[in-house]
Scaffold this motif. Structure first.
Motif, PDB file in Angstrom:
ATOM      1  N   ARG A   8       0.872  -1.188   0.000  1.00  9.34           N
ATOM      2  CA  ARG A   8       0.000   0.000   0.000  1.00  9.34           C
ATOM      3  C   ARG A   8       0.905   1.232   0.000  1.00  9.34           C
ATOM      4  NH1 ARG A   8      -4.841   1.601   3.110  1.00  9.34           N
ATOM      5  NH2 ARG A   8      -5.205   3.743   2.404  1.00  9.34           N
ATOM      6  N   ALA A   9       0.732   2.092  -0.995  1.00  9.23           N
ATOM      7  CA  ALA A   9       1.613   3.256  -1.169  1.00  9.23           C
ATOM      8  C   ALA A   9       1.099   4.438  -0.331  1.00  9.23           C
ATOM      9  CB  ALA A   9       1.697   3.619  -2.655  1.00  9.23           C
ATOM     10  N   ARG A  10       1.187   4.262   0.987  1.00 14.61           N
ATOM     11  CA  ARG A  10       0.584   5.271   1.879  1.00 14.61           C
ATOM     12  C   ARG A  10       1.254   6.631   1.783  1.00 14.61           C
ATOM     13  NH1 ARG A  10      -2.860   2.800   5.465  1.00 14.61           N
ATOM     14  NH2 ARG A  10      -2.462   0.573   5.769  1.00 14.61           N
ATOM     15  N   LYS A  11       2.575   6.628   1.636  1.00 12.89           N
ATOM     16  CA  LYS A  11       3.257   7.927   1.593  1.00 12.89           C
ATOM     17  C   LYS A  11       2.957   8.664   0.291  1.00 12.89           C
ATOM     18  CE  LYS A  11       7.075   7.120   4.791  1.00 12.89           C
ATOM     19  NZ  LYS A  11       6.507   8.090   5.758  1.00 12.89           N
ATOM     20  N   LEU A  12       2.803   7.913  -0.785  1.00 15.47           N
ATOM     21  CA  LEU A  12       2.402   8.550  -2.043  1.00 15.47           C
ATOM     22  C   LEU A  12       0.984   9.102  -1.911  1.00 15.47           C
ATOM     23  CD1 LEU A  12       2.959   9.220  -5.039  1.00 15.47           C
ATOM     24  CD2 LEU A  12       1.998   6.963  -5.620  1.00 15.47           C
TER      25      LEU A  12
ATOM     26  N   LYS B 184      -2.434  13.851  -1.272  1.00 17.82           N
ATOM     27  CA  LYS B 184      -3.652  14.177  -0.512  1.00 17.82           C
ATOM     28  C   LYS B 184      -4.876  13.532  -1.142  1.00 17.82           C
ATOM     29  CE  LYS B 184      -2.003  18.638   1.258  1.00 17.82           C
ATOM     30  NZ  LYS B 184      -0.665  18.682   0.609  1.00 17.82           N
ATOM     31  N   THR B 185      -4.691  12.281  -1.558  1.00 21.03           N
ATOM     32  CA  THR B 185      -5.785  11.609  -2.268  1.00 21.03           C
ATOM     33  C   THR B 185      -6.536  10.665  -1.344  1.00 21.03           C
ATOM     34  OG1 THR B 185      -6.354  10.190  -4.148  1.00 21.03           O
ATOM     35  CG2 THR B 185      -4.255   9.728  -3.089  1.00 21.03           C
ATOM     36  N   PRO B 186      -7.847  10.601  -1.487  1.00 22.07           N
ATOM     37  CA  PRO B 186      -8.607   9.595  -0.738  1.00 22.07           C
ATOM     38  C   PRO B 186      -8.519   8.213  -1.390  1.00 22.07           C
ATOM     39  CG  PRO B 186     -10.103  10.941  -2.047  1.00 22.07           C
ATOM     40  CD  PRO B 186      -8.722  11.489  -2.293  1.00 22.07           C
ATOM     41  N   ALA B 187      -7.885   8.139  -2.577  1.00 23.51           N
ATOM     42  CA  ALA B 187      -7.724   6.837  -3.243  1.00 23.51           C
ATOM     43  C   ALA B 187      -6.790   5.962  -2.418  1.00 23.51           C
ATOM     44  CB  ALA B 187      -7.158   7.032  -4.641  1.00 23.51           C
ATOM     45  N   ARG B 188      -6.991   4.650  -2.501  1.00 24.95           N
ATOM     46  CA  ARG B 188      -6.043   3.718  -1.894  1.00 24.95           C
ATOM     47  C   ARG B 188      -5.231   3.094  -3.023  1.00 24.95           C
ATOM     48  NH1 ARG B 188     -10.719   3.011   0.830  1.00 24.95           N
ATOM     49  NH2 ARG B 188     -11.234   0.943   0.013  1.00 24.95           N
ATOM     50  N   ILE B 189      -3.904   3.318  -2.945  1.00 24.80           N
ATOM     51  CA  ILE B 189      -3.016   2.885  -4.028  1.00 24.80           C
ATOM     52  C   ILE B 189      -2.203   1.686  -3.563  1.00 24.80           C
ATOM     53  CG2 ILE B 189      -1.108   3.580  -5.536  1.00 24.80           C
ATOM     54  CD1 ILE B 189      -1.955   6.516  -5.068  1.00 24.80           C
ATOM     55  N   TYR B 190      -2.205   0.644  -4.371  1.00 28.46           N
ATOM     56  CA  TYR B 190      -1.396  -0.547  -4.074  1.00 28.46           C
ATOM     57  C   TYR B 190      -0.487  -0.838  -5.258  1.00 28.46           C
ATOM     58  CZ  TYR B 190      -4.881  -1.698  -0.466  1.00 28.46           C
ATOM     59  OH  TYR B 190      -5.723  -1.680   0.622  1.00 28.46           O
TER      60      TYR B 190
ATOM     61  N   CYS C 109      -9.010  11.676  -7.976  1.00 28.63           N
ATOM     62  CA  CYS C 109      -9.741  11.340  -6.752  1.00 28.63           C
ATOM     63  C   CYS C 109      -9.577  12.445  -5.705  1.00 28.63           C
ATOM     64  CB  CYS C 109      -9.263  10.009  -6.184  1.00 28.63           C
ATOM     65  SG  CYS C 109      -9.630   8.610  -7.241  1.00 28.63           S
ATOM     66  N   THR C 110      -8.397  13.092  -5.708  1.00 27.03           N
ATOM     67  CA  THR C 110      -8.199  14.224  -4.799  1.00 27.03           C
ATOM     68  C   THR C 110      -9.242  15.297  -5.099  1.00 27.03           C
ATOM     69  OG1 THR C 110      -5.822  13.748  -4.897  1.00 27.03           O
ATOM     70  CG2 THR C 110      -6.474  15.849  -3.900  1.00 27.03           C
ATOM     71  N   MET C 111      -9.469  15.548  -6.391  1.00 25.17           N
ATOM     72  CA  MET C 111     -10.436  16.569  -6.803  1.00 25.17           C
ATOM     73  C   MET C 111     -11.875  16.139  -6.497  1.00 25.17           C
ATOM     74  SD  MET C 111      -8.484  18.875  -8.055  1.00 25.17           S
ATOM     75  CE  MET C 111      -9.574  19.992  -8.950  1.00 25.17           C
ATOM     76  N   SER C 112     -12.183  14.866  -6.795  1.00 28.72           N
ATOM     77  CA  SER C 112     -13.580  14.419  -6.701  1.00 28.72           C
ATOM     78  C   SER C 112     -13.938  13.876  -5.321  1.00 28.72           C
ATOM     79  CB  SER C 112     -13.841  13.324  -7.738  1.00 28.72           C
ATOM     80  OG  SER C 112     -13.110  12.147  -7.381  1.00 28.72           O
ATOM     81  N   GLY C 113     -12.918  13.546  -4.524  1.00 26.45           N
ATOM     82  CA  GLY C 113     -13.173  12.960  -3.215  1.00 26.45           C
ATOM     83  C   GLY C 113     -13.504  11.473  -3.252  1.00 26.45           C
ATOM     84  N   GLU C 114     -13.388  10.858  -4.429  1.00 21.87           N
ATOM     85  CA  GLU C 114     -13.729   9.430  -4.533  1.00 21.87           C
ATOM     86  C   GLU C 114     -12.626   8.546  -3.930  1.00 21.87           C
ATOM     87  OE1 GLU C 114     -15.891   8.540  -8.643  1.00 21.87           O
ATOM     88  OE2 GLU C 114     -14.317  10.037  -8.813  1.00 21.87           O
ATOM     89  N   GLU C 115     -13.056   7.542  -3.163  1.00 19.94           N
ATOM     90  CA  GLU C 115     -12.095   6.621  -2.532  1.00 19.94           C
ATOM     91  C   GLU C 115     -11.840   5.417  -3.428  1.00 19.94           C
ATOM     92  OE1 GLU C 115     -12.980   5.393   1.466  1.00 19.94           O
ATOM     93  OE2 GLU C 115     -13.710   7.394   2.009  1.00 19.94           O
ATOM     94  N   LYS C 116     -11.237   5.652  -4.571  1.00 14.78           N
ATOM     95  CA  LYS C 116     -11.028   4.519  -5.484  1.00 14.78           C
ATOM     96  C   LYS C 116      -9.859   3.648  -5.030  1.00 14.78           C
ATOM     97  CE  LYS C 116     -13.188   6.383  -9.518  1.00 14.78           C
ATOM     98  NZ  LYS C 116     -13.066   7.031 -10.807  1.00 14.78           N
ATOM     99  N   VAL C 117      -9.954   2.387  -5.376  1.00 15.41           N
ATOM    100  CA  VAL C 117      -8.842   1.469  -5.139  1.00 15.41           C
ATOM    101  C   VAL C 117      -8.083   1.323  -6.450  1.00 15.41           C
ATOM    102  CG1 VAL C 117      -8.181  -0.884  -4.502  1.00 15.41           C
ATOM    103  CG2 VAL C 117     -10.096   0.257  -3.337  1.00 15.41           C
ATOM    104  N   ILE C 118      -6.832   1.755  -6.423  1.00 20.06           N
ATOM    105  CA  ILE C 118      -6.000   1.727  -7.635  1.00 20.06           C
ATOM    106  C   ILE C 118      -4.855   0.744  -7.405  1.00 20.06           C
ATOM    107  CG2 ILE C 118      -4.592   3.100  -9.219  1.00 20.06           C
ATOM    108  CD1 ILE C 118      -6.066   5.604  -8.217  1.00 20.06           C
TER     109      ILE C 118
END
Ligand SMILES: *Cc1c(COP(=O)(O)O)cnc(C)c1O
Length: 439
Positions: A84-88, A93-99, A400-409
């Motif tokens: 999980r790329a938490r620092k990225l 400042k994105t609500p997306a969760r990046i893996y 996602c930062t703009m839209s506030g969507e919590e996408k899983v990427i």
């Protein structure tokens, strides 16, 4: 505490490869013989490939067992971590969760050993003594050199000249694993000599190096040729990536990814990551966006045509129905050498034509900028090829930062860039030329 690194035990490693040919909405168009333009007969391929890989190439079985000898070698670095790329995420400042699925843990530093080991195994089993191949940046050549060493095969690599000069350490790695390496075009083959006669300064291309490697294989006893991407059996072997990633996302408590990303040269790491997810989409059970990321300098999905074309410059290969910039297209010398191929895997090309895969293209400087951001947040210095996927992920996460969507990427982090530091140095000190596919 939520985990950051999702690890599978060796027991959880997949023991089958997934064959998407079983589930495609329509069959792939057959490869055509270069002399007759009729569908190739399987025996026509035997001078080039061993029987078991030819059978795999056309198999429509949904799952194919991974041989025990191959699993034993996979265990040297598999299962690979999903991180999980938490620092990225925090940086963007994105609500997306990046893996990211990190394939740079293999000894050769990329996903390529997943198929190199399988191909060396089947060649050994079918009596091959020596393999020939081409390599761009040297990732594929080094993976095959290592795999040949494991199975006692000789290995000869034709390395695209521009990379031979830009990336001397990959050459040293291939020598360390016991391979012979020649810059391509070379004077060892008719295909190479023809190119050198026209252009003694030729930078080379994967298409030329493939011609040389095939000519060498068919004119030398007990030799076969091995391809590191594009073909169905190569994408098949890479599906261990996506199968592991699916298990890992479940472990991380994610329902399903919204976006799955990979860079595309010939399409193998992208296919390996995406196809196990695509199985659910083809069944109509899940939806997600699959994004294939290319360099603007060699954009076969976005700029190429979907038609039959040769895999090499000398027109020695069967013709494949694929997205292509033309078999004689010589891409500019960008640093992501592994993405400098004129064609695209027939499987990825068909999925793109059917609208099941999207494509995006980026230029060198913005790609390296993304890679530096990734290095400064997650720590990893990724391969220039992989950096294309990183760029696309950052763009999607910013939306996602703009839209506030919590996408899983999720993206496939196909390799590390420790042997590409020359390219990083150029980027950091003077910026790189931005080239599009017209040069
Ligand atoms: C070779 C390579 C690629 C591109 O090849 P595909 O077959 O499209 O995967 C991407 N990333 C890395 C690190 C590579 O070595």
């Amino acid at each position: 505490m939520e985990e950051s690194r999702i690890i599978l035990s060796e027991k959880e490693m997949p023991t089958v490869w997934y064959n998407v040919l079983a589930d495609l909405p329509r069959p792939l168009d057959p490869p055509l013989h270069p002399a007759t333009m009729q569908p190739v007969k399987l025996e026509d391929l035997e001078p080039i490939f061993p029987k078991s890989l030819i059978e795999q190439e056309v198999s429509t079985s949904r799952y194919i067992d991974i041989p025990g000898e191959v699993l034993d070698i996979y265990r040297l670095w598999r299962p690979t971590p999903l991180v999980r790329a938490r620092k990225l995420e925090a940086f963007l400042k994105t609500p997306a969760r990046i893996y990211y699925k990190y394939e740079g843990t293999s000894p050769a530093g990329s996903h390529k050993p997943n198929t190199a080991v399988a191909q060396a195994y089947y060649n050994k089993k079918d009596g091959t003594k020596r393999l020939t191949t081409e390599t761009g940046a040297g990732q594929w050549g080094s993976a095959l050199a290592m795999a040949c060493q494991f199975f006692g095969l000789e290995c000869t690599v034709y390395m695209v000249r521009v990379s031979y000069e830009q990336k001397p350490y990959r050459r040293v790695l291939m020598h360390t694993w016991g391979a012979e390496v020649y810059p391509s075009p070379s004077d060892r083959t008719k295909a190479g000599r023809d190119i050198l006669a026209k252009d003694p300064q030729s930078l080379g291309s994967l298409g030329i190096a493939i011609s040389e490697a095939i000519e060498d294989a068919v004119t030398t006893p007990h030799s076969k040729y091995s391809l590191g991407s594009v073909l169905n059996h190569v994408l098949l072997h890479q599906t261990v990536i996506g199968e592991e990633a699916k298990l890992q996302l479940e472990k991380a408590g994610e329902k399903y990814p919204d976006i799955v990303v990979g860079c595309v040269g010939g399409g193998s790491n992208f296919g390996g990551m995406v196809l196990p997810f695509m199985r659910d989409k083809l069944k109509g059970e899940k939806t997600f966006r699959a994004i294939a990321v290319e360099p603007t300098a060699c954009s076969s999905l976005l700029r190429g045509r979907y038609e039959y074309d040769y895999g090499d410059v000398a027109k020695n290969t069967p013709l494949l129905k694929m997205h292509t910039l033309g078999h004689d297209f010589i891409p500019p010398a960008i640093h992501a050498g592994g993405l400098r191929y004129h064609g695209m895997a027939p499987i990825v090309s068909l999925l793109y034509a059917l609208g099941l895969v999207e494509a995006q293209a980026y230029k060198q400087n913005e790609v390296f900028e993304a890679a530096v951001t990734f290095a400064r947040t997650e720590g990893l210095v990724v391969a220039p090829e992989t950096a294309h996927a990183v760029k696309a992920v950052i763009e999607e996460a910013k939306k996602c930062t703009m839209s506030g969507e919590e996408k899983v990427i999720v993206f496939n982090c196909s390799g590390h860039g420790f042997l590409d530091l020359g390219a990083y140095e150029l980027y950091l000190t003077q910026k790189l030329p931005d080239v599009n596919h017209n040069g």
